[in-house]
Enzyme design. Structure first.
Site, short mmCIF file in Angstrom:
data_model
loop_
_atom_site.label_atom_id
_atom_site.label_comp_id
_atom_site.label_asym_id
_atom_site.label_seq_id
_atom_site.Cartn_x
_atom_site.Cartn_y
_atom_site.Cartn_z
N ALA A 1 1.01 -1.27 0.04
CA ALA A 1 -0.04 -0.09 -0.05
C ALA A 1 0.99 1.08 -0.05
O ALA A 1 2.18 0.97 0.34
CB ALA A 1 -0.90 0.01 1.18
N GLY B 1 0.77 -5.01 1.05
CA GLY B 1 -0.51 -4.86 0.28
C GLY B 1 -0.12 -5.67 -1.31
O GLY B 1 -1.24 -6.10 -1.72
N GLU C 1 -0.24 -9.31 -0.78
CA GLU C 1 -1.67 -9.68 -0.49
C GLU C 1 -2.30 -9.56 -1.88
O GLU C 1 -2.98 -10.47 -1.82
CB GLU C 1 -2.32 -8.60 0.39
CG GLU C 1 -1.48 -8.92 1.88
CD GLU C 1 -1.80 -7.83 2.75
OE1 GLU C 1 -1.70 -6.43 2.62
OE2 GLU C 1 -2.69 -7.94 3.88
N GLU D 1 4.56 -4.95 7.23
CA GLU D 1 3.91 -4.02 8.09
C GLU D 1 4.28 -3.99 9.70
O GLU D 1 4.12 -2.87 10.05
CB GLU D 1 2.27 -4.57 7.85
CG GLU D 1 1.68 -4.35 6.53
CD GLU D 1 1.87 -5.64 5.81
OE1 GLU D 1 2.70 -6.45 6.01
OE2 GLU D 1 1.05 -5.53 4.78
N1 CAA Z 1 4.54 3.35 -0.61
C1 CAA Z 1 4.96 4.69 -1.18
N2 CAA Z 1 6.10 4.66 -1.83
C2 CAA Z 1 6.98 3.67 -2.00
C3 CAA Z 1 6.64 2.27 -1.53
C4 CAA Z 1 5.21 2.32 -0.78
N3 CAA Z 1 4.90 1.10 -0.17
N4 CAA Z 1 7.45 1.49 -1.73
C5 CAA Z 1 8.41 2.23 -2.36
N5 CAA Z 1 7.99 3.54 -2.62
C6 CAA Z 1 8.62 4.53 -3.48
C7 CAA Z 1 9.71 5.03 -2.51
O1 CAA Z 1 9.38 6.11 -1.52
C8 CAA Z 1 10.60 5.70 -3.37
O2 CAA Z 1 10.02 6.87 -4.07
P1 CAA Z 1 11.10 8.23 -4.27
O3 CAA Z 1 11.88 7.85 -5.38
O4 CAA Z 1 9.85 9.40 -4.64
O5 CAA Z 1 12.08 8.49 -3.10
C9 CAA Z 1 10.53 4.79 -4.61
O6 CAA Z 1 9.57 4.07 -4.58
C10 CAA Z 1 11.62 3.93 -4.78
O7 CAA Z 1 11.94 3.13 -3.38
P2 CAA Z 1 13.09 3.32 -2.77
O8 CAA Z 1 13.90 4.28 -3.12
O9 CAA Z 1 12.75 2.84 -1.21
O10 CAA Z 1 13.88 1.72 -3.20
P3 CAA Z 1 14.84 0.91 -2.59
O11 CAA Z 1 15.38 0.02 -3.69
O12 CAA Z 1 15.72 1.52 -1.68
O13 CAA Z 1 13.82 -0.13 -1.50
C11 CAA Z 1 11.94 -1.21 -1.02
C12 CAA Z 1 12.79 -1.11 -2.09
C13 CAA Z 1 12.62 -2.28 -0.06
C14 CAA Z 1 10.64 -2.06 -1.51
C15 CAA Z 1 11.44 -0.17 -0.01
O14 CAA Z 1 10.96 0.80 -0.95
C16 CAA Z 1 10.45 -0.32 1.03
O15 CAA Z 1 10.77 -0.90 1.95
N6 CAA Z 1 9.11 -0.11 0.49
C17 CAA Z 1 8.08 -0.10 1.44
C18 CAA Z 1 7.61 -1.60 1.54
C19 CAA Z 1 6.42 -1.72 2.55
O16 CAA Z 1 6.54 -1.39 3.71
N7 CAA Z 1 5.27 -2.25 2.14
C20 CAA Z 1 4.02 -2.38 3.11
C21 CAA Z 1 3.18 -0.94 3.07
S1 CAA Z 1 1.98 -1.11 4.28
C22 CAA Z 1 0.82 -2.13 3.44
O17 CAA Z 1 0.86 -2.51 2.45
C23 CAA Z 1 -0.26 -2.56 4.33
C24 CAA Z 1 -1.40 -3.45 4.06
O18 CAA Z 1 -1.31 -4.46 4.27
C25 CAA Z 1 -2.39 -3.09 3.16
#
Ligand code: CAA
Length: 294
Positions: free
Chosen positions: A91, A134, A137, A157
């Site tokens: 998400a 998500g 999921e 999460e």
């Molecule tokens: N939401 C919003 N933006 C996201 C994102 C997310 N889940 N995942 C990545 N992005 C964005 C980053 O902010 C970044 O944007 P900018 O270039 O504008 O800064 C871009 O995508 C590239 O990401 P990274 O620079 O972080 O890339 P990386 O290679 O260093 O890391 C990653 C990749 C490990 C996937 C890391 O981006 C990450 O940890 N993302 C979040 C993963 C996460 O926590 N997901 C769970 C979300 S909560 C959820 O899903 C709840 C549910 O059950 C419904």
């Protein structure tokens, strides 16, 4: 708020190709194009944000998949992520950070996962790169999952102070068992494609560049089968996942019986007796109720 993006903006967040084109080994459409009858390709299209599932994207995804489900010419749906880095990294955390319990309950976008899971048409996730939160999921909500050897799954999460909220705790536990799901949900540990294969929640693992092509070919094989039997099979196997054994057996029996008297059942059995290939009826209105009741 993102739920209120205009229709034009929202449409670019999800691309639909129907019928889909066959892909070569590099994932690019063949030239000249070969159309895959009955197959639709839906692409999550926010590659710069690793296809993070904003509410607007989820809304558009649900609308697109439901429209394909209502289209009798669509027999299987492949869902993938744009680019090579991610299916979906979860998400949209920026958007989630601004939510309250009330706003989440009222968000039409947040129901996107459930709406995708509810369509009667079989769905296949083609996963390259990250499928986290998500994103995992959504992949697990699909009926089949073709993973690239570079795919990474996880429910991170817990690291955000929340839990999976789109079916992850339930589907993962059912797919791989309580003890293994508990570890992944409580630690947020990521799982490689090879481990996902060992754990048994993917259909198959492919070399990364062949993943989308393989998912589309699998969809074409499914779409070539008799439509009513496909939908009955999907409903029956889903029931195994969603209900106690006795209820699932009842659903299966009802669906099995309901297929007798359909033109494809008559044709399939006649063709067997006559030692020839069956000619399935063109996809049309499906008479079987989705809950399997006859
Ligand atoms: N939401 C919003 N933006 C996201 C994102 C997310 N889940 N995942 C990545 N992005 C964005 C980053 O902010 C970044 O944007 P900018 O270039 O504008 O800064 C871009 O995508 C590239 O990401 P990274 O620079 O972080 O890339 P990386 O290679 O260093 O890391 C990653 C990749 C490990 C996937 C890391 O981006 C990450 O940890 N993302 C979040 C993963 C996460 O926590 N997901 C769970 C979300 S909560 C959820 O899903 C709840 C549910 O059950 C419904």
């Amino acid at each position: 708020m993102a739920d209120q993006l205009t229709r034009d903006e929202a449409q670019d967040l999800v691309l639909v190709e129907h019928p889909a084109r066959r892909r070569g080994p590099d994932g690019a459409p063949l030239e000249p194009p070969e159309w895959l009858a009955g197959v639709a390709l839906v692409t999550l299209n926010r590659p710069r944000a690793l296809n993070a599932l904003s509410f607007a994207l989820l809304l558009r995804l649900a609308e697109a998949v439901e429209a394909l489900d209502a289209d009798p010419s669509c027999g299987a749906i492949v869902i993938t992520g744009a680019g090579t880095r991610a299916f979906a990294a979860g998400a949209d955390v920026v958007e989630l950070a601004a939510q309250t319990a009330e706003s989440l309950a009222a968000s039409p976008g947040f129901r996107g996962w459930d709406r995708v899971a509810a369509v009667a048409t079989p769905t296949i996730a083609a996963v390259r790169g990250y499928a986290l939160g998500g994103g995992a999921e959504l992949a697990l909500a699909c009926d089949m999952l073709v993973a690239a050897d570079d795919a990474t799954f996880g429910q991170p999460e817990i690291n955000l102070g929340i839990i999976p909220g789109a079916g992850g705790t339930q589907r993962l536990a059912r797919a791989i068992g309580k003890a293994r799901a508990m570890e992944l949900v409580l630690t947020g540990r990521r799982v490689s494609a090879a481990e996902a294969d060992r754990l048994g929640f993917v259909t198959r693992v492919m070399p990364a560049s062949e993943t989308l092509g393989a998912a589309l070919d699998l969809a074409a094989a499914v779409a070539a089968q008799p439509a009513e039997a496909v939908r009955a099979a999907v409903a029956a196997v889903r029931a195994a996942f969603e209900s106690p054994l006795a209820d699932g057996i009842r659903v299966e029996r009802d669906l099995f019986r309901a297929l007798f008297g359909t033109p494809d059942q008559a044709e399939g059995m006649r063709a067997f007796v006559e030692r020839r290939e069956p000619h399935w009826r063109a996809r049309g209105a499906i008479a079987i109720p989705p809950d399997g009741a006859s």
